[in-house]
Design a protein around this motif. Structure first.
Motif, mmCIF file in Angstrom:
data_model
loop_
_atom_site.group_PDB
_atom_site.id
_atom_site.type_symbol
_atom_site.label_atom_id
_atom_site.label_comp_id
_atom_site.label_asym_id
_atom_site.label_seq_id
_atom_site.Cartn_x
_atom_site.Cartn_y
_atom_site.Cartn_z
ATOM 1 N N VAL A 193 -2.780 4.488 -2.424
ATOM 2 C CA VAL A 193 -3.914 4.285 -1.362
ATOM 3 C C VAL A 193 -4.495 5.916 -1.207
ATOM 4 C CG1 VAL A 193 -4.358 1.636 -0.537
ATOM 5 C CG2 VAL A 193 -2.509 4.301 0.239
ATOM 6 N N ASP A 194 -3.253 6.882 -2.207
ATOM 7 C CA ASP A 194 -3.632 7.704 -1.741
ATOM 8 C C ASP A 194 -2.587 8.544 -3.085
ATOM 9 O OD1 ASP A 194 -4.652 10.269 -0.770
ATOM 10 O OD2 ASP A 194 -4.017 10.297 1.451
ATOM 11 N N ASP A 195 -3.068 10.114 -3.286
ATOM 12 C CA ASP A 195 -2.130 10.904 -4.075
ATOM 13 C C ASP A 195 -2.162 12.002 -3.916
ATOM 14 O OD1 ASP A 195 -5.094 10.783 -6.142
ATOM 15 O OD2 ASP A 195 -4.679 9.059 -5.632
ATOM 16 N N ASP A 196 -1.751 12.835 -5.002
ATOM 17 C CA ASP A 196 -1.712 14.415 -4.883
ATOM 18 C C ASP A 196 -2.556 14.379 -6.827
ATOM 19 O OD1 ASP A 196 0.365 13.565 -6.466
ATOM 20 O OD2 ASP A 196 1.350 15.113 -4.964
ATOM 21 N N PHE A 197 -3.502 14.092 -7.798
ATOM 22 C CA PHE A 197 -3.615 14.039 -8.766
ATOM 23 C C PHE A 197 -4.389 15.084 -8.515
ATOM 24 C CE2 PHE A 197 -2.549 9.459 -9.408
ATOM 25 C CZ PHE A 197 -1.561 9.569 -10.099
ATOM 26 N N MET A 198 -4.336 16.125 -9.255
ATOM 27 C CA MET A 198 -5.871 16.789 -9.464
ATOM 28 C C MET A 198 -6.814 16.953 -8.179
ATOM 29 S SD MET A 198 -7.783 15.072 -12.466
ATOM 30 C CE MET A 198 -6.337 13.335 -12.655
ATOM 31 N N GLY B 220 -3.421 4.188 6.285
ATOM 32 C CA GLY B 220 -2.643 2.489 6.108
ATOM 33 C C GLY B 220 -1.746 2.440 5.532
ATOM 34 N N ALA B 221 -0.727 3.238 4.432
ATOM 35 C CA ALA B 221 -0.208 3.113 3.493
ATOM 36 C C ALA B 221 1.501 2.505 4.387
ATOM 37 C CB ALA B 221 0.150 4.723 2.583
ATOM 38 N N GLU B 222 2.518 1.821 3.456
ATOM 39 C CA GLU B 222 3.273 1.148 3.972
ATOM 40 C C GLU B 222 4.232 1.583 3.520
ATOM 41 O OE1 GLU B 222 2.296 -3.780 4.077
ATOM 42 O OE2 GLU B 222 1.703 -2.029 1.922
ATOM 43 N N GLY B 223 5.010 2.849 2.292
ATOM 44 C CA GLY B 223 5.454 3.249 1.052
ATOM 45 C C GLY B 223 4.943 4.071 0.894
ATOM 46 N N VAL B 224 6.155 5.648 0.674
ATOM 47 C CA VAL B 224 5.259 6.160 -0.331
ATOM 48 C C VAL B 224 6.808 6.224 -1.691
ATOM 49 C CG1 VAL B 224 6.107 8.795 -0.728
ATOM 50 C CG2 VAL B 224 5.080 8.365 1.663
ATOM 51 N N VAL B 225 5.257 6.463 -3.055
ATOM 52 C CA VAL B 225 6.297 7.035 -3.885
ATOM 53 C C VAL B 225 6.646 8.592 -4.262
ATOM 54 C CG1 VAL B 225 6.360 6.280 -6.592
ATOM 55 C CG2 VAL B 225 5.603 4.011 -4.827
ATOM 56 N N ARG C 146 0.679 -1.055 -0.183
ATOM 57 C CA ARG C 146 -0.037 -0.285 0.185
ATOM 58 C C ARG C 146 1.055 1.337 -0.286
ATOM 59 N NH1 ARG C 146 -4.784 -1.064 2.535
ATOM 60 N NH2 ARG C 146 -5.277 0.860 3.422
ATOM 61 N N ILE C 147 0.619 1.715 -1.112
ATOM 62 C CA ILE C 147 1.668 3.438 -1.143
ATOM 63 C C ILE C 147 0.531 4.567 -1.303
ATOM 64 C CG2 ILE C 147 3.086 2.243 -2.278
ATOM 65 C CD1 ILE C 147 2.495 3.891 -4.474
ATOM 66 N N VAL C 148 1.766 5.692 -1.118
ATOM 67 C CA VAL C 148 1.184 7.405 -1.239
ATOM 68 C C VAL C 148 2.011 7.665 -2.856
ATOM 69 C CG1 VAL C 148 1.170 9.714 -0.386
ATOM 70 C CG2 VAL C 148 0.137 7.351 1.204
ATOM 71 N N LEU C 149 1.246 7.932 -3.326
ATOM 72 C CA LEU C 149 1.824 8.654 -4.662
ATOM 73 C C LEU C 149 1.498 9.905 -4.691
ATOM 74 C CD1 LEU C 149 1.800 7.775 -8.486
ATOM 75 C CD2 LEU C 149 1.680 9.398 -7.893
ATOM 76 N N ARG D 210 8.150 0.539 -13.817
ATOM 77 C CA ARG D 210 7.536 -1.052 -13.056
ATOM 78 C C ARG D 210 8.423 -1.815 -12.505
ATOM 79 N NH1 ARG D 210 3.679 -5.270 -17.150
ATOM 80 N NH2 ARG D 210 3.949 -6.999 -15.491
ATOM 81 N N GLU D 211 9.560 -1.979 -13.049
ATOM 82 C CA GLU D 211 10.492 -2.546 -12.176
ATOM 83 C C GLU D 211 10.728 -1.872 -10.732
ATOM 84 O OE1 GLU D 211 12.373 -4.525 -15.924
ATOM 85 O OE2 GLU D 211 14.268 -3.003 -14.908
ATOM 86 N N GLN D 212 11.151 -0.952 -11.461
ATOM 87 C CA GLN D 212 11.674 -0.364 -9.872
ATOM 88 C C GLN D 212 10.122 0.010 -8.782
ATOM 89 O OE1 GLN D 212 12.737 4.150 -10.904
ATOM 90 N NE2 GLN D 212 12.714 4.445 -8.456
ATOM 91 N N ALA D 213 8.732 0.068 -8.993
ATOM 92 C CA ALA D 213 8.017 0.236 -8.597
ATOM 93 C C ALA D 213 7.490 -1.169 -7.757
ATOM 94 C CB ALA D 213 7.107 0.728 -9.026
ATOM 95 N N GLY D 214 8.092 -2.628 -8.499
ATOM 96 C CA GLY D 214 7.904 -4.007 -8.678
ATOM 97 C C GLY D 214 8.768 -4.378 -6.938
ATOM 98 N N THR D 215 10.298 -3.571 -6.903
ATOM 99 C CA THR D 215 11.378 -4.140 -6.610
ATOM 100 C C THR D 215 10.743 -3.213 -5.022
ATOM 101 O OG1 THR D 215 12.644 -3.931 -8.204
ATOM 102 C CG2 THR D 215 14.166 -3.970 -5.893
ATOM 103 N N PHE D 216 10.541 -2.559 -5.548
ATOM 104 C CA PHE D 216 9.974 -1.528 -4.157
ATOM 105 C C PHE D 216 8.544 -1.946 -3.415
ATOM 106 C CE2 PHE D 216 7.271 2.299 -1.924
ATOM 107 C CZ PHE D 216 8.481 2.405 -0.882
ATOM 108 N N ALA D 217 8.133 -2.498 -4.048
ATOM 109 C CA ALA D 217 6.996 -3.087 -3.599
ATOM 110 C C ALA D 217 7.064 -4.606 -2.418
ATOM 111 C CB ALA D 217 5.588 -3.473 -4.265
ATOM 112 N N ASP D 218 7.807 -5.033 -3.214
ATOM 113 C CA ASP D 218 8.652 -6.431 -2.678
ATOM 114 C C ASP D 218 9.091 -5.776 -1.555
ATOM 115 O OD1 ASP D 218 7.873 -7.621 -5.382
ATOM 116 O OD2 ASP D 218 9.204 -8.417 -6.529
ATOM 117 N N SER D 219 10.521 -4.124 -1.332
ATOM 118 C CA SER D 219 11.173 -4.835 -0.385
ATOM 119 C C SER D 219 9.908 -4.460 1.015
ATOM 120 C CB SER D 219 11.770 -3.812 -0.588
ATOM 121 O OG SER D 219 11.206 -2.177 -0.538
#
Ligand code: SF4
Length: 390
Positions: free
Chosen positions: A265-270, A324-329, A238-241, A373-382
């Motif tokens: 689970v959250d972002d700052d679009f629009m 309830g996010a676990e990280g930030v992108v 679960r990430i905040v973008l 995709r690889e970077q975000a995937g590695t981040f999710a795995d970590s």
């Protein structure tokens, strides 16, 4: 076709349509109707709506538009949105707009407002400044003055002043729209597999061209319909973008992040849809109330000047905790000063709290999704394997 697919397809059509047909159709129903465009990030759309006009969010040309003329007006080492927006204007795609508002966010947008005045002399153009001081008597007075100037201009355009009652009616309309978007964001945070961000994003984009009343109904209809369809739940991170408040990432990039194993689970679009955090009283002096909401009850992202360094990052940390996010992108447009200058300070705040993060840049026409995709995937795995974030 099920109802969710129907709603999402409609939003996709609105998103793809660089001719702004929905705006043209809205205007065609009454010759007195006018449409006023606004650039990201925040303008008080209530004032435009109160005039009986349609506020139209302009978020650049996206990845489907080739920029040819727009490149001639700007150096190469800035973001792409001003160039693609100029391309939209110069190719006649924004002819349906009777005016443009350029809110204060950075020098690029400010310069674009000057270019717009020169290139489109028959159109209403306003650089809409917002306060950087949060004291009612100082920043508030300034902001009320700015809003009053816009109100006067729009009143002259339609041939009669905009009344307090009209603005209060529009405040109520936008309160309802903000409430619907809050419901959408709360629902996604609770069950992100039921409301994928690629769909939530398209719903928000629809709100850039539809009248707010119609958009509110569409958001609520989506919530009802998506809740009826059980979708597979994955063990995603679960990430905040954050950082994408102005130039938008391509839709394929948002999908790539989700496919890589992240639930946004959250972002700052629009942010214009969520800049004001709660209801604005609709039964008092409307400009006073809009000002107080801006000064004291608005989202403190990198898109807003922060008076105190101590507050920096607190809003982001609250987003992480409350959703309830676990990280930030951190996903920001290349050369975006407001997002990229703030980023190190925000990263420090996250590091102090042991909240994992990763960061990359994009352009609205970024075509290479594999590295992201690889970077975000590695981040999710970590996160799933090693994170000790709460
Ligand atoms: S993307 Fe960033 S730098 Fe570019 S216009 Fe928007 S806020 Fe300014």
């Amino acid at each position: 076709m099920d109802n969710v697919t129907r709603i999402v397809e409609r939003c996709q059509q609105l998103f793809d349509d660089l001719e702004f047909t929905a705006v043209q159709e809205w205007k065609a129903k009454d010759p007195a109707r006018k449409a006023i465009g606004y650039m990201p990030v925040y303008v008080p759309r209530e004032l435009v709506h109160a005039a009986g006009y349609l506020p139209v969010g302009i978020l650049g040309g996206g990845d489907a538009m080739e920029v040819i003329q727009g490149d001639a007006y700007y150096q190469s080492y800035i973001c792409r949105i001003p160039r693609s927006t100029l391309e939209l204007g110069l190719t006649g795609k924004l002819d349906c707009l009777d005016g443009m508002l350029f809110p204060s966010i950075c020098d690029v947008i400010r310069n674009l407002s000057g270019m717009w005045q020169i290139l489109f002399p028959g159109k209403y153009v306003k650089y809409f400044d917002v306060p950087q001081n949060y004291v009612d008597e100082i920043g508030g007075s300034f902001y009320i003055h700015e809003m009053q100037a816009l109100r006067d201009d729009l009143g002259k355009m339609r041939g009669k002043p905009i009344t307090d009652e009209e603005i209060n009616d529009s405040i109520a309309v936008y309160n309802d729209n903000r409430a619907a978007v809050r419901e959408l964001y709360a629902y996604r945070a609770r069950m992100p597999w039921q409301a994928p961000t690629s769909e939530v994003y398209l719903l928000l984009r629809a709100g850039m061209v539809l009248p707010p009343e119609e958009h509110t109904a569409l958001v609520r209809e989506y919530l009802v319909e998506t809740d009826k369809v059980q979708r597979p739940r994955r063990d995603n991170a679960r990430i905040v973008l954050t950082g994408s408040f102005c130039e938008q990432p391509p839709l394929a990039l948002i999908k790539s992040i989700e496919m890589s194993g992240c639930y946004v689970v959250d972002d700052d679009f629009m942010l214009v849809t969520r800049w004001l955090l709660d209801d604005v009283p609709a039964d008092a002096n409307p400009l006073d109330e809009l000002s107080k909401a801006f000064l004291h009850r608005s989202a403190s992202t990198a898109a807003k000047y922060d008076a105190t360094r101590e507050e920096k990052g607190i809003f982001l940390v609250k987003q992480v905790k409350s959703r309830g996010a676990e990280g930030v992108v951190f996903a920001a447009p290349s050369f975006c000063d407001p997002a990229l200058l703030e980023r190190p300070m925000l990263q420090d705040v996250l590091a102090q709290r042991k909240i994992p993060y990763t960061a990359f840049k994009y352009a609205e026409n970024t075509g290479q999704m594999a590295p992201i995709r690889e970077q975000a995937g590695t981040f999710a795995d970590s996160i799933k394997l090693w994170s000790d974030a709460a």
